[in-house]
Design an enzyme around this catalytic site. Structure first.
Site, PDB file in Angstrom:
ATOM      1  N   ALA A 247      14.155  -3.749 -21.400  1.00 21.81           N
ATOM      2  CA  ALA A 247      13.992  -3.428 -22.819  1.00 21.81           C
ATOM      3  C   ALA A 247      13.548  -1.990 -22.987  1.00 21.81           C
ATOM      4  O   ALA A 247      12.949  -1.387 -22.083  1.00 21.81           O
ATOM      5  CB  ALA A 247      12.973  -4.375 -23.465  1.00 21.81           C
ATOM      6  N   ASP A 248      13.829  -1.443 -24.161  1.00 23.98           N
ATOM      7  CA  ASP A 248      13.357  -0.109 -24.499  1.00 23.98           C
ATOM      8  C   ASP A 248      13.091  -0.053 -26.003  1.00 23.98           C
ATOM      9  O   ASP A 248      13.926  -0.480 -26.800  1.00 23.98           O
ATOM     10  CB  ASP A 248      14.377   0.961 -24.120  1.00 23.98           C
ATOM     11  CG  ASP A 248      13.760   2.349 -24.132  1.00 23.98           C
ATOM     12  OD1 ASP A 248      13.222   2.758 -23.082  1.00 23.98           O
ATOM     13  OD2 ASP A 248      13.786   3.014 -25.186  1.00 23.98           O
ATOM     14  N   THR A 249      11.923   0.431 -26.365  1.00 21.20           N
ATOM     15  CA  THR A 249      11.518   0.527 -27.767  1.00 21.20           C
ATOM     16  C   THR A 249      11.458   1.993 -28.173  1.00 21.20           C
ATOM     17  O   THR A 249      10.863   2.810 -27.461  1.00 21.20           O
ATOM     18  CB  THR A 249      10.161  -0.136 -27.999  1.00 21.20           C
ATOM     19  OG1 THR A 249      10.234  -1.516 -27.641  1.00 21.20           O
ATOM     20  CG2 THR A 249       9.731  -0.027 -29.457  1.00 21.20           C
TER      21      THR A 249
END
Length: 201
Positions: free
Chosen positions: A71-73
């Site tokens: 994941a990447d925010t």
């Protein structure tokens, strides 16, 4: 071969907490992955690209019974992507830009199975800050050291309690993982294997 092992490729204590509270048994697997992205990408496309890039780094080593979650925010103010600040001064600068305005938080997620199936998706949350004073911003940065957070803040921190006046979308997405989507996408991707994954608990 059924998918029985979920791997989480993330250093984020928030993502680990959320996945644990979701009730999904998982193991941590980590490696360094370049987080640069093509300059033509914008907003959700950036988060999805980075999540997929992280997953690709594990493709050759996944066993047939494993599925990995990456994941990447990112925080977007208009079209500008605000990544993790390099230092306290940049953190203050970022938060000064966000105060009194509404911005978007995108978390991109990639699920990749050992047999080559992949799904990439993202979730969006709009966050509004009240006008914050420089003293409040500097207090937060000094005390909470938000250098590991996109946009230089955590919604679960002090600044979220005193500064966030409106949130449209998933709160957990702002923390770093849209758990409602993760659950649904895992269930759809794995089919009958989803029960095997849950059965490990």
């Amino acid at each position: 071969m059924p998918i029985t092992h979920l791997l989480l490729a993330s250093n984020s204590p928030r993502r680990r907490q959320l996945l644990t509270e979701l009730g999904l048994p998982y193991e941590i697997r980590l490696k360094e992955v370049d987080e640069e992205f093509p300059p033509h990408l914008q907003r959700a496309a950036v988060a999805e690209f980075l999540a997929a890039r992280k997953a690709a780094a594990y493709r050759e080593e996944l066993a047939e019974n494993e599925v990995i979650l990456t994941a990447d925010t990112i925080v977007c103010l208009d079209e500008d992507v605000l990544n993790k600040p390099a230092d306290a001064a940049e953190a203050v600068q970022m938060l000064t830009r966000l105060q009194g305005r509404t911005h978007d938080v995108f978390t991109g997620v990639c699920l990749l199975t050992g047999d080559g199936r992949q799904v990439v998706f993202s979730d969006q949350t709009r966050v509004t800050f009240r006008p914050l004073s420089l003293a409040e911003i500097e207090f937060y940065v000094k005390r909470y050291q938000p250098l590991d957070k996109a946009g230089a803040y955590g919604a679960q921190d002090w600044i979220g309690m005193v500064g966030v006046t409106r949130l449209e979308g998933s709160y957990f997405n702002v923390m770093g993982l849209p758990v409602h989507r993760v659950w649904a996408e895992l269930e759809q991707l794995l089919g009958d294997d989803f029960a095997s994954l849950l059965g490990k608990k």
